[in-house]
Scaffold this motif. Structure first.
Motif, PDB file in Angstrom:
ATOM      1  N   ALA A  99      19.561  -4.317 -30.052  1.00 44.02           N
ATOM      2  CA  ALA A  99      18.793  -5.120 -29.439  1.00 44.02           C
ATOM      3  C   ALA A  99      19.837  -6.039 -28.622  1.00 44.02           C
ATOM      4  CB  ALA A  99      17.579  -5.895 -29.928  1.00 44.02           C
ATOM      5  N   SER A 100      20.580  -6.757 -29.446  1.00 43.00           N
ATOM      6  CA  SER A 100      21.646  -7.582 -28.997  1.00 43.00           C
ATOM      7  C   SER A 100      22.495  -6.969 -28.004  1.00 43.00           C
ATOM      8  CB  SER A 100      22.395  -8.278 -30.202  1.00 43.00           C
ATOM      9  OG  SER A 100      21.458  -9.103 -30.894  1.00 43.00           O
ATOM     10  N   LEU A 101      22.931  -5.720 -28.047  1.00 40.84           N
ATOM     11  CA  LEU A 101      23.675  -4.881 -27.350  1.00 40.84           C
ATOM     12  C   LEU A 101      23.280  -4.469 -26.292  1.00 40.84           C
ATOM     13  CD1 LEU A 101      26.034  -3.388 -30.189  1.00 40.84           C
ATOM     14  CD2 LEU A 101      26.588  -5.271 -28.915  1.00 40.84           C
ATOM     15  N   GLY A 102      21.897  -3.989 -26.138  1.00 42.34           N
ATOM     16  CA  GLY A 102      21.152  -3.421 -25.179  1.00 42.34           C
ATOM     17  C   GLY A 102      21.147  -1.712 -25.208  1.00 42.34           C
ATOM     18  N   VAL A 103      21.381  -1.287 -26.439  1.00 42.21           N
ATOM     19  CA  VAL A 103      21.535  -0.165 -26.768  1.00 42.21           C
ATOM     20  C   VAL A 103      20.503   0.389 -27.946  1.00 42.21           C
ATOM     21  CG1 VAL A 103      24.140   0.189 -26.383  1.00 42.21           C
ATOM     22  CG2 VAL A 103      23.244  -0.258 -28.657  1.00 42.21           C
ATOM     23  N   HIS A 104      20.200   1.630 -27.936  1.00 41.10           N
ATOM     24  CA  HIS A 104      19.430   2.112 -28.971  1.00 41.10           C
ATOM     25  C   HIS A 104      19.956   2.216 -30.268  1.00 41.10           C
ATOM     26  CE1 HIS A 104      16.669   5.164 -30.860  1.00 41.10           C
ATOM     27  NE2 HIS A 104      15.943   4.710 -29.932  1.00 41.10           N
ATOM     28  N   ASN A 105      19.144   2.005 -31.260  1.00 37.58           N
ATOM     29  CA  ASN A 105      19.621   1.661 -32.804  1.00 37.58           C
ATOM     30  C   ASN A 105      20.343   2.967 -33.215  1.00 37.58           C
ATOM     31  OD1 ASN A 105      16.870   2.830 -33.096  1.00 37.58           O
ATOM     32  ND2 ASN A 105      17.300   2.694 -35.306  1.00 37.58           N
ATOM     33  N   THR A 106      20.091   4.243 -32.426  1.00 30.36           N
ATOM     34  CA  THR A 106      20.808   5.349 -33.010  1.00 30.36           C
ATOM     35  C   THR A 106      22.397   5.314 -32.773  1.00 30.36           C
ATOM     36  OG1 THR A 106      20.304   6.469 -30.890  1.00 30.36           O
ATOM     37  CG2 THR A 106      18.821   6.909 -33.057  1.00 30.36           C
ATOM     38  N   ALA A 107      22.576   4.447 -31.863  1.00 33.86           N
ATOM     39  CA  ALA A 107      23.936   4.094 -31.559  1.00 33.86           C
ATOM     40  C   ALA A 107      24.797   3.366 -32.527  1.00 33.86           C
ATOM     41  CB  ALA A 107      24.345   3.215 -30.178  1.00 33.86           C
ATOM     42  N   ILE A 108      24.253   2.393 -32.897  1.00 40.20           N
ATOM     43  CA  ILE A 108      24.635   1.794 -34.053  1.00 40.20           C
ATOM     44  C   ILE A 108      25.003   2.461 -35.304  1.00 40.20           C
ATOM     45  CG2 ILE A 108      24.581  -0.219 -35.536  1.00 40.20           C
ATOM     46  CD1 ILE A 108      24.669  -0.882 -32.582  1.00 40.20           C
ATOM     47  N   SER A 109      23.873   3.274 -35.666  1.00 40.93           N
ATOM     48  CA  SER A 109      24.044   4.482 -36.516  1.00 40.93           C
ATOM     49  C   SER A 109      25.316   5.164 -36.388  1.00 40.93           C
ATOM     50  CB  SER A 109      22.654   5.047 -36.886  1.00 40.93           C
ATOM     51  OG  SER A 109      22.662   6.191 -37.707  1.00 40.93           O
ATOM     52  N   ALA A 110      25.433   5.607 -35.007  1.00 37.81           N
ATOM     53  CA  ALA A 110      26.392   6.665 -35.028  1.00 37.81           C
ATOM     54  C   ALA A 110      27.722   5.963 -35.244  1.00 37.81           C
ATOM     55  CB  ALA A 110      26.400   7.171 -33.619  1.00 37.81           C
ATOM     56  N   TYR A 111      27.663   4.791 -34.837  1.00 38.12           N
ATOM     57  CA  TYR A 111      29.261   3.894 -34.973  1.00 38.12           C
ATOM     58  C   TYR A 111      29.542   3.671 -36.587  1.00 38.12           C
ATOM     59  CZ  TYR A 111      28.766   2.215 -30.104  1.00 38.12           C
ATOM     60  OH  TYR A 111      28.507   2.086 -29.126  1.00 38.12           O
ATOM     61  N   GLU A 112      28.167   3.390 -37.204  1.00 39.37           N
ATOM     62  CA  GLU A 112      28.608   3.334 -38.871  1.00 39.37           C
ATOM     63  C   GLU A 112      28.652   4.710 -39.432  1.00 39.37           C
ATOM     64  OE1 GLU A 112      25.476   1.029 -40.293  1.00 39.37           O
ATOM     65  OE2 GLU A 112      25.980  -0.796 -39.305  1.00 39.37           O
ATOM     66  N   ARG A 113      28.460   5.725 -38.916  1.00 36.02           N
ATOM     67  CA  ARG A 113      28.634   6.947 -39.516  1.00 36.02           C
ATOM     68  C   ARG A 113      30.031   7.635 -38.997  1.00 36.02           C
ATOM     69  NH1 ARG A 113      24.655  10.857 -38.179  1.00 36.02           N
ATOM     70  NH2 ARG A 113      23.946   8.998 -36.508  1.00 36.02           N
ATOM     71  N   GLY A 114      30.710   6.948 -38.218  1.00 33.14           N
ATOM     72  CA  GLY A 114      31.871   7.494 -37.571  1.00 33.14           C
ATOM     73  C   GLY A 114      31.739   8.706 -36.830  1.00 33.14           C
ATOM     74  N   HIS A 115      30.525   8.889 -36.108  1.00 34.93           N
ATOM     75  CA  HIS A 115      30.255   9.933 -35.184  1.00 34.93           C
ATOM     76  C   HIS A 115      30.613   9.553 -33.671  1.00 34.93           C
ATOM     77  CE1 HIS A 115      28.138  12.814 -37.907  1.00 34.93           C
ATOM     78  NE2 HIS A 115      27.860  11.619 -38.592  1.00 34.93           N
ATOM     79  N   ARG A 116      30.805   8.183 -33.568  1.00 32.37           N
ATOM     80  CA  ARG A 116      30.932   7.645 -32.225  1.00 32.37           C
ATOM     81  C   ARG A 116      31.855   6.505 -32.396  1.00 32.37           C
ATOM     82  NH1 ARG A 116      25.854   6.314 -28.869  1.00 32.37           N
ATOM     83  NH2 ARG A 116      27.381   5.438 -27.272  1.00 32.37           N
TER      84      ARG A 116
END
Length: 71
Positions: A27-44
């Motif tokens: 929410a702070s970044l203005g993105v969907h939480n799946t983006a954060i998940s993808a960053y943390e899993r190394g997919h993005r």
């Protein structure tokens, strides 16, 4: 000088240490939480501007989110 790359584990660890959920960070970044998940899993990987915002939101330095890799 060794190359440096984004560390998904560092993002996860720092976010949890600060008590910030993926949903709140997203929410702070203005993105969907799946983006954060993808960053943390190394997919993005976040681009430099996004990483700077993540660092600001979490009260960290951009360097805290990168690690050295063998060339």
């Amino acid at each position: 000088m060794p190359a440096r790359t984004f560390s998904p584990d560092a993002l996860r660890q720092i976010r949890r240490q600060r008590g910030v959920t993926q949903l709140k960070l997203a929410a702070s970044l203005g993105v969907h939480n799946t983006a954060i998940s993808a960053y943390e899993r190394g997919h993005r990987r976040p681009d430099v501007e996004t990483l700077a915002t993540i660092a600001d939101v979490l009260g960290a330095r951009m360097d805290d989110f990168v690690t050295a890799v063998a060339a």
